[in-house]
Design an enzyme around this catalytic site. Structure first.
Site, short mmCIF file in Angstrom:
data_model
loop_
_atom_site.label_atom_id
_atom_site.label_comp_id
_atom_site.label_asym_id
_atom_site.label_seq_id
_atom_site.Cartn_x
_atom_site.Cartn_y
_atom_site.Cartn_z
CE LYS A 1 9.31 -5.69 3.98
NZ LYS A 1 8.09 -5.59 4.79
CE LYS B 1 -1.04 -8.38 -0.17
NZ LYS B 1 0.21 -8.97 0.32
CB CYS C 1 1.38 -1.29 3.03
SG CYS C 1 2.25 -1.32 4.61
#
Lengths: 270, 291
Positions: free
Chosen positions: B44, B164, B129
């Site tokens: 996480k 990412k 994110c």
């Protein structure tokens, strides 16, 4: 905690929109504690995608492990529970559990003379049957307060009476018991109890009810444990989707809860 | 196609990783999945300082998917090193730590700190994110910002670096190429799509954060297309993800050009998902006998 396939032994409507499902399951029956829940896969497809968290409403532990069962009492509120309601005897379900921190019986075991009051609103009655039966096994006879919209939706009165519990009922429309909220029943009970013998309070139900119950208990310094219902994705503390704001920061309903102490969740009313 | 692969300096016994944000710090899945069998674990996302995360509600189910707006709730890097790494190391599975920061300085500080940790095999830069930095763009939506960030982090760590990427862009290959040129060892894609849900009774957004990231099988075809595009545009390994529920899904991504894949939302639905996907892929490879 295990993820397993469980066979459905029965699945019946017990009141309009409310169902009781009995599942075969020695593992769950042996390991579950009152207040814990399971994550149930309702369909086999990707829609609905997520499992549904359902409170364990009872376990039966007869001597033969093959006969051990777990019961789930649930309300049909969406597509997941609708699919569940259509499941038949003999089908199997994927069930993950038992999960979470359940109720702590110690406070009322330590003060047997003061006893316990169990408060259930609507489907909040589910974990309370399990809790009441566990208390009966420990020779505690709880007082049960059940609240619902109307007479037809009062659940499990018989089950509670069977273990010798004192049951009081409140309905919003006054069709059974006291007209009004279940928190009013708590005030009645406390009024006739000397403050040296205040009971331990356990509550599960809609948030306004929990708020009212917690307010009463905190003002009178009564130990009060509350089971919180939230949306969940994983049920095991990975997604952080079920966070509950507490005085000690964010806690997870699935892992730290679903049972919390009222003093960690709510402020005392002025 | 083969089971054991190499990404940067990391050797994976199989191409299946647990995706960041869906697997906690692995301990959450103890007993539900044989953790030692995983190709790698991406933890996480952590930040320099603890983060409280977004207001509730944070999740909402959608048709064959879900929205989340957790907002990177975590205990911060110090706590991560103290509390989480000792357990992860014992698993003897490559540990890739997902990190996020408010600016390049924070990313670098995190990377420097983790660079000193023996138990950390790789770092995944979460620059995509959708649930933080409201109103500002994401780093992964800007090729110059991506290049600058990757370059800066590359300079402070020798650990395997994975970047990412966000699908919320016009051309994902541009960003992938920028990350490659800046020295990332691999790219992972995709992060979630920005979406929302509205309650018609309340007439309000369902999520406390208003918008959230969409994941699950509903995004798979778009994820697959993006992985295919990126795999043709870069030479570094591509780690594919987005709605993978089964081994068949995973194999599609590998045929599209992914060297490895990550399993995300499926872990919520079936905590044993990674293991059954590993099994399915290895059976497929054996059957095909390719390479």
């Amino acid at each position: 905690m295990k993820d397993m396939k469980a066979k459905i032994l029965s699945n019946e409507e017990v009141a309009p929109g409310y169902y009781r499902m009995v599942l075969e399951g020695p593992y769950m029956a042996k390991t579950a504690n009152p207040g814990q829940f399971v994550m149930v896969r309702c369909g086999n497809d990707t829609d609905p995608l997520l499992r549904r968290p359902l409170g364990i409403s009872r376990v039966r532990r007869p001597a033969a492990p093959g006969a051990m069962t777990m019961e789930l009492l649930y309300e049909v509120i969406g597509r997941g529970t609708e699919i569940l309601a259509n499941k038949r005897k003999g089908e199997t379900l994927k069930v993950l559990g038992p999960l979470g921190n359940g109720f702590d019986l110690l406070p009322c075991v330590r003060r047997p003379a003061s006893g316990a009051v169990l408060i259930a609103g609507g489907i909040g009655v589910a974990p309370m049957i399990f809790l009441a039966e566990e208390m009966a096994r420990k020779k505690i006879r709880p007082v049960i307060l059940i609240g619902a919209k109307t007479k037809k939706l009062i659940l499990c009165e018989k089950e509670f009476k069977r273990i010798g519990a004192e049951v009081h009922i409140a309905t919003d429309d006054g069709t059974l018991g006291r007209k009004g909220f279940v928190s009013g029943l708590l005030q009645d009970v406390l009024r006739r109890t000397p403050d040296t013998r205040y009971p331990t309070v356990y509550a599960c139900g809609p948030e306004p009810m929990l708020r009212a119950v917690a307010g009463i208990c905190l003002n009178k310094k009564i130990e009060c444990q509350i089971s919180m219902e939230t949306k969940m994705a994983c049920g095991i503390g990975a997604c952080l989707g079920c966070a509950v704001e507490t005085k000690k920061g964010n806690k997870l309903a699935c892992k730290d809860g679903p049972v919390f102490n009222a003093r960690d969740l709510f402020r005392r009313k002025a | 196609m083969k089971m054991d692969i190499k990404i940067g300096k990391i050797r994976l016994r199989n191409p299946v990783m647990a995706a960041s944000g869906t697997f906690g710090y692995a301990k959450e899945f103890e007993g539900l999945v044989d953790l030692k069998r995983l190709g790698a674990i991406v933890t996480k996302t952590i930040t320099l300082k603890p983060r409280k995360g977004n207001p509730m509600p944070r999740i909402c189910e959608t048709a064959s998917g879900m929205l989340n707006a957790i907002g990177l709730q975590n205990e911060g890097v110090e706590n991560f090193i103290k509390e989480k790494i000792p357990y992860l190391v014992k698993l003897k599975v490559p540990v890739i730590v997902s990190i996020s920061g408010n600016d390049i300085k924070e990313f670098c500080k995190l990377a420097e700190t983790l660079d000193r940790e023996k138990g950390v095999d790789g770092i995944e830069l979460n620059i995509s994110c959708p649930n933080i930095n409201k109103g500002h763009g994401l780093i992964a939506q800007d090729k110059e910002a991506t290049r600058d960030l990757v370059k800066s982090v590359r300079a402070v760590t020798g650990k395997t670096l994975i970047t990412k990427l966000s699908p919320n862009v016009t051309d994902i290959t541009e960003i992938a190429v920028a990350a490659e040129k800046a020295g990332t060892d691999a790219v992972s894609l995709i992060n979630t799509f920005l979406g929302m849900a509205i309650g018609i009774d309340t007439r309000k957004p369902v999520l406390g954060n208003v918008t959230g990231g969409l994941s699950g099988p509903c995004i798979k075809p778009i994820a697959l297309r993006m992985v295919w595009e990126v795999a043709r545009a870069v030479k570094i390994p591509v780690i594919g993800m987005g709605g993978i529920m089964t081994a068949r899904d995973a194999i599609e991504f590998m045929i599209a050009g992914a060297a490895a894949i990550q399993i995300g939302t499926a872990n919520f639905v079936d905590p044993g998902a990674c293991e059954s996907i590993i099994k399915g892929i290895s059976e497929y490879f054996r059957g095909k006998g390719r390479e």
